[in-house]
Design an enzyme around this catalytic site. Sequence first.
Site, mmCIF file in Angstrom:
data_model
loop_
_atom_site.group_PDB
_atom_site.id
_atom_site.type_symbol
_atom_site.label_atom_id
_atom_site.label_comp_id
_atom_site.label_asym_id
_atom_site.label_seq_id
_atom_site.Cartn_x
_atom_site.Cartn_y
_atom_site.Cartn_z
ATOM 1 N N SER A 43 0.869 -1.177 0.000
ATOM 2 C CA SER A 43 0.000 0.000 0.000
ATOM 3 C C SER A 43 0.906 1.227 0.000
ATOM 4 C CB SER A 43 -0.904 0.022 1.236
ATOM 5 O OG SER A 43 -1.486 1.310 1.404
ATOM 6 N N ALA A 45 0.132 3.975 1.014
ATOM 7 C CA ALA A 45 -0.197 4.761 2.205
ATOM 8 C C ALA A 45 0.455 4.213 3.464
ATOM 9 C CB ALA A 45 -1.711 4.800 2.395
ATOM 10 N N CYS A 46 1.066 3.032 3.372
ATOM 11 C CA CYS A 46 1.662 2.393 4.548
ATOM 12 C C CYS A 46 3.168 2.632 4.571
ATOM 13 C CB CYS A 46 1.385 0.893 4.526
ATOM 14 S SG CYS A 46 2.266 -0.040 5.803
ATOM 15 N N PRO A 47 3.695 3.301 5.608
ATOM 16 C CA PRO A 47 5.143 3.561 5.677
ATOM 17 C C PRO A 47 5.983 2.290 5.679
ATOM 18 C CG PRO A 47 3.956 4.893 7.286
ATOM 19 C CD PRO A 47 2.980 3.907 6.746
ATOM 20 N N HIS A 50 5.885 0.981 2.114
ATOM 21 C CA HIS A 50 6.524 1.919 1.186
ATOM 22 C C HIS A 50 8.038 1.758 1.161
ATOM 23 C CE1 HIS A 50 8.012 6.150 0.179
ATOM 24 N NE2 HIS A 50 7.571 5.636 -0.933
#
Length: 411
Positions: A43, A45-47, A50
């Site tokens: 995702s 949006a997920c650190p 990422h």
Amino acid sequence: MSSILKWANEKGEFVRQTSSFRNYIEKGSLHPPQANRYILYISLACPWAHRALIARKLKGLEDCIGLSIVDYLMSDQETETPGCIPDPLYGSKYLKDLYLRADPNYKVPVLWDRELNTIVNNESSEIIRIFNHAFDEWSSSKDFTLYPEKYSKDIDEMNTWIYDLINNGVYKAGFATNQDVLFEGLDRVEEILMNAEYLVGGVFTEADLRFEPVYFGHFKCNLKSLRDYPNIMKWTKRIMAIKGIKETVNMEHIKRVLIAAAVRTPVGSFCGQFSSLSAPELASVAIKEALNRSKISPDIIDEVFLGHVLSANVGQLPAKQAALLAHIPASVPCSNIGKVCSSGMKGGMESMSNCPFYSPEMRSGAKYGHKTFVDGVQRDGLTDAANGKLMGECAEITAEEYQIGRKEQVK
């Protein structure tokens, strides 16, 4: 959607769940290095996910490791969100569909083995290490390393306390009443970067793979922002300037995972055309439209929070009223937030037109003489209970005391 309470222990403290799959890719193992055998599910949006994407990019493994990017919005309706890459293997609608092939506890990132049809690893720190060396035969940047051997001990030590105080600290602080530990960690990083471009050895390593934009907005860990840390801010810009990293960042996904849709009703005049509608009725219109725009089913809502100040004569549980009118299931817990003007920061509803006048003395009976009415709007909505001053007057006093001009207020 699962309850947030499952992440807490008996003391109410956040406890991160252990990753279920911890296998490695190496020659002679169940998962040997092969080009186009593995696919990374993430995702944007997920650190945690990422940074696995960044490692794939910097090691030049785009032609070797497949990629699927999940939608930031988990909806039961079909969506076509820019920046997503559908599942090329099974056409899975949800990431959980993949996990159900192997294990029902799901999260990103996921490194998947196409041949064995199972998950290799779902721990971001280990996926980074796998990408760093296992596929050098196919890497277009085989000489680049995120884990230099001479700095390995320093990197491991740095990772340990940054994980505890910052990366995982965001979650612990977000579910707690005290954020001090998180910002102590950020203060420590700020001090290190005062005399260094990167965290370890003056070179970019996996220790620098930290991108936590959600801490400020999503977890409300906002005692300070990155702007309050000049060295961290320079470090962030320095990392973003590294070739390949910027194109892995999608701020739309990062922001939208926090706010799926923002809707408001028109603002009517006092005792005007909307005065026949109660605050919960007005709120229900906004809720229904927010669900419609975001393509979220009412059935997957976990909890409802609504700010509301003037609750007299509205009836019990205004937030629950609004939720039911918006067709959210009765089993969903609802909470009213009473923080005067800032109530709206949680999503607010109000109808000053329907706030009644009170006659407090009538409760015990009017014996003799004239009786006065109290304006509920002025008493409960616009007057500071501590000093009896109107809110507008309090605003002027605050602006004068702290030298806040009109230009600063607009910002």
